[in-house]
Scaffold this motif. Sequence first.
Motif, PDB file in Angstrom:
ATOM      1  N   GLU A 242       0.815  -1.217   0.000  1.00 42.22           N
ATOM      2  CA  GLU A 242       0.000   0.000   0.000  1.00 42.22           C
ATOM      3  C   GLU A 242       0.848   1.267   0.000  1.00 42.22           C
ATOM      4  O   GLU A 242       0.327   2.360  -0.204  1.00 42.22           O
ATOM      5  N   ARG A 243       2.142   1.134   0.193  1.00 46.50           N
ATOM      6  CA  ARG A 243       3.025   2.302   0.141  1.00 46.50           C
ATOM      7  C   ARG A 243       3.077   2.818  -1.296  1.00 46.50           C
ATOM      8  O   ARG A 243       3.183   2.039  -2.246  1.00 46.50           O
ATOM      9  N   THR A 244       3.044   4.121  -1.433  1.00 47.13           N
ATOM     10  CA  THR A 244       3.041   4.751  -2.753  1.00 47.13           C
ATOM     11  C   THR A 244       4.211   4.278  -3.603  1.00 47.13           C
ATOM     12  O   THR A 244       4.042   3.940  -4.778  1.00 47.13           O
ATOM     13  N   GLU A 245       5.390   4.243  -3.027  1.00 47.12           N
ATOM     14  CA  GLU A 245       6.587   3.835  -3.763  1.00 47.12           C
ATOM     15  C   GLU A 245       6.454   2.404  -4.280  1.00 47.12           C
ATOM     16  O   GLU A 245       6.731   2.119  -5.444  1.00 47.12           O
ATOM     17  N   VAL A 246       6.035   1.501  -3.435  1.00 48.65           N
ATOM     18  CA  VAL A 246       5.905   0.094  -3.821  1.00 48.65           C
ATOM     19  C   VAL A 246       4.796  -0.060  -4.849  1.00 48.65           C
ATOM     20  O   VAL A 246       4.944  -0.781  -5.848  1.00 48.65           O
ATOM     21  N   ARG A 247       3.691   0.623  -4.617  1.00 54.11           N
ATOM     22  CA  ARG A 247       2.573   0.526  -5.561  1.00 54.11           C
ATOM     23  C   ARG A 247       2.999   1.003  -6.950  1.00 54.11           C
ATOM     24  O   ARG A 247       2.713   0.343  -7.948  1.00 54.11           O
ATOM     25  N   GLN A 248       3.694   2.135  -7.023  1.00 55.28           N
ATOM     26  CA  GLN A 248       4.082   2.679  -8.322  1.00 55.28           C
ATOM     27  C   GLN A 248       5.162   1.840  -8.993  1.00 55.28           C
ATOM     28  O   GLN A 248       5.036   1.469 -10.161  1.00 55.28           O
ATOM     29  N   ILE A 249       6.223   1.547  -8.267  1.00 52.74           N
ATOM     30  CA  ILE A 249       7.363   0.850  -8.868  1.00 52.74           C
ATOM     31  C   ILE A 249       7.063  -0.631  -9.083  1.00 52.74           C
ATOM     32  O   ILE A 249       7.229  -1.150 -10.191  1.00 52.74           O
ATOM     33  N   ALA A 250       6.634  -1.310  -8.028  1.00 49.29           N
ATOM     34  CA  ALA A 250       6.509  -2.767  -8.090  1.00 49.29           C
ATOM     35  C   ALA A 250       5.186  -3.259  -8.662  1.00 49.29           C
ATOM     36  O   ALA A 250       5.158  -4.295  -9.327  1.00 49.29           O
ATOM     37  N   MET A 251       4.112  -2.528  -8.404  1.00 50.73           N
ATOM     38  CA  MET A 251       2.801  -3.033  -8.812  1.00 50.73           C
ATOM     39  C   MET A 251       2.300  -2.422 -10.123  1.00 50.73           C
ATOM     40  O   MET A 251       1.538  -3.052 -10.834  1.00 50.73           O
ATOM     41  N   THR A 252       2.699  -1.200 -10.403  1.00 52.85           N
ATOM     42  CA  THR A 252       2.195  -0.518 -11.594  1.00 52.85           C
ATOM     43  C   THR A 252       3.203  -0.555 -12.735  1.00 52.85           C
ATOM     44  O   THR A 252       2.918  -1.064 -13.812  1.00 52.85           O
ATOM     45  N   ASP A 253       4.391  -0.005 -12.497  1.00 49.58           N
ATOM     46  CA  ASP A 253       5.365   0.118 -13.582  1.00 49.58           C
ATOM     47  C   ASP A 253       6.085  -1.179 -13.916  1.00 49.58           C
ATOM     48  O   ASP A 253       6.358  -1.451 -15.084  1.00 49.58           O
ATOM     49  N   ALA A 254       6.446  -1.971 -12.934  1.00 51.73           N
ATOM     50  CA  ALA A 254       7.266  -3.158 -13.202  1.00 51.73           C
ATOM     51  C   ALA A 254       6.653  -4.097 -14.239  1.00 51.73           C
ATOM     52  O   ALA A 254       7.349  -4.507 -15.166  1.00 51.73           O
ATOM     53  N   PRO A 255       5.372  -4.439 -14.146  1.00 57.87           N
ATOM     54  CA  PRO A 255       4.829  -5.325 -15.177  1.00 57.87           C
ATOM     55  C   PRO A 255       4.884  -4.705 -16.581  1.00 57.87           C
ATOM     56  O   PRO A 255       5.162  -5.399 -17.561  1.00 57.87           O
ATOM     57  N   ALA A 256       4.640  -3.408 -16.666  1.00 59.71           N
ATOM     58  CA  ALA A 256       4.631  -2.746 -17.972  1.00 59.71           C
ATOM     59  C   ALA A 256       6.043  -2.523 -18.513  1.00 59.71           C
ATOM     60  O   ALA A 256       6.312  -2.758 -19.694  1.00 59.71           O
ATOM     61  N   VAL A 257       6.943  -2.094 -17.660  1.00 58.21           N
ATOM     62  CA  VAL A 257       8.306  -1.748 -18.092  1.00 58.21           C
ATOM     63  C   VAL A 257       9.131  -3.000 -18.357  1.00 58.21           C
ATOM     64  O   VAL A 257       9.852  -3.084 -19.359  1.00 58.21           O
ATOM     65  N   LEU A 258       9.037  -3.969 -17.478  1.00 63.26           N
ATOM     66  CA  LEU A 258       9.859  -5.171 -17.588  1.00 63.26           C
ATOM     67  C   LEU A 258       9.189  -6.285 -18.380  1.00 63.26           C
ATOM     68  O   LEU A 258       9.847  -7.233 -18.795  1.00 63.26           O
ATOM     69  N   GLY A 259       7.896  -6.163 -18.563  1.00 68.26           N
ATOM     70  CA  GLY A 259       7.130  -7.244 -19.193  1.00 68.26           C
ATOM     71  C   GLY A 259       6.621  -8.188 -18.121  1.00 68.26           C
ATOM     72  O   GLY A 259       7.260  -8.382 -17.084  1.00 68.26           O
ATOM     73  N   TRP A 260       5.454  -8.728 -18.380  1.00 66.14           N
ATOM     74  CA  TRP A 260       4.793  -9.600 -17.406  1.00 66.14           C
ATOM     75  C   TRP A 260       5.684 -10.772 -16.992  1.00 66.14           C
ATOM     76  O   TRP A 260       5.829 -11.070 -15.808  1.00 66.14           O
ATOM     77  N   GLN A 261       6.299 -11.437 -17.960  1.00 69.06           N
ATOM     78  CA  GLN A 261       7.117 -12.616 -17.680  1.00 69.06           C
ATOM     79  C   GLN A 261       8.294 -12.275 -16.757  1.00 69.06           C
ATOM     80  O   GLN A 261       8.518 -12.939 -15.753  1.00 69.06           O
ATOM     81  N   THR A 262       9.033 -11.234 -17.090  1.00 72.24           N
ATOM     82  CA  THR A 262      10.190 -10.847 -16.278  1.00 72.24           C
ATOM     83  C   THR A 262       9.745 -10.390 -14.901  1.00 72.24           C
ATOM     84  O   THR A 262      10.362 -10.741 -13.888  1.00 72.24           O
ATOM     85  N   TRP A 263       8.658  -9.619 -14.846  1.00 67.00           N
ATOM     86  CA  TRP A 263       8.143  -9.169 -13.555  1.00 67.00           C
ATOM     87  C   TRP A 263       7.813 -10.370 -12.665  1.00 67.00           C
ATOM     88  O   TRP A 263       8.196 -10.415 -11.500  1.00 67.00           O
ATOM     89  N   ARG A 264       7.113 -11.344 -13.214  1.00 62.28           N
ATOM     90  CA  ARG A 264       6.733 -12.525 -12.427  1.00 62.28           C
ATOM     91  C   ARG A 264       7.970 -13.310 -11.987  1.00 62.28           C
ATOM     92  O   ARG A 264       8.033 -13.816 -10.870  1.00 62.28           O
ATOM     93  N   GLU A 265       8.945 -13.429 -12.885  1.00 56.16           N
ATOM     94  CA  GLU A 265      10.174 -14.145 -12.532  1.00 56.16           C
ATOM     95  C   GLU A 265      10.904 -13.452 -11.379  1.00 56.16           C
ATOM     96  O   GLU A 265      11.403 -14.119 -10.470  1.00 56.16           O
ATOM     97  N   LEU A 266      10.972 -12.129 -11.425  1.00 59.88           N
ATOM     98  CA  LEU A 266      11.647 -11.392 -10.352  1.00 59.88           C
ATOM     99  C   LEU A 266      10.851 -11.456  -9.053  1.00 59.88           C
ATOM    100  O   LEU A 266      11.431 -11.583  -7.965  1.00 59.88           O
TER     101      LEU A 266
END
Length: 183
Positions: free
Chosen positions: A89-113
Amino acid sequence: MATQTALLAAARPLFAERGFNAVSADEIVRGAGVTRGALHHHYGDKRGLFRAVFEQVEEEIVQEIADVIAAGQGDLFPRALTAFLDITERTEVRQIAMTDAPAVLGWQTWRELEAQYGLGLLITMVEASPVVDSTRPAPMLAQIVLSAVVEGALLIAYADDAAATRAKVESSLLALFGDLLPE
């Protein structure tokens, strides 16, 4: 190492506040006091730097949850789940890990990480479960739990009423995995 640290320190708050797409590489290198060549040398490009920031965030999440688990007060899974949902629920985690990571890294890479960082803790928790056997191995069960918990965090992150959704997600996950994971 100092250059990498400076780039991470400059990029992380920018990514957290405005998101990956709204931050330029030039802005990051200016904030870090380095050249664009330094960014390319250490991370390849802004996406590579973002991945490093995301991994830094993931490492911190895992450490924080491990600390909660080590504290040993109350049931293990509910404590770990509550800590994880609080963190997401932290803004930083929500933006970086939950919002941008799947889009920037791709779903597959995000899930692997996600699995690379959080799965180890879950495997350890699941290994003590009485339902683990050769047909239900701990790594597979842990991967399913991780996927469900991350999906719950995403439901909260994108909900119109985050508090109500959080209560429902937490209750649902506890009901779903309460018997699987040891106290």
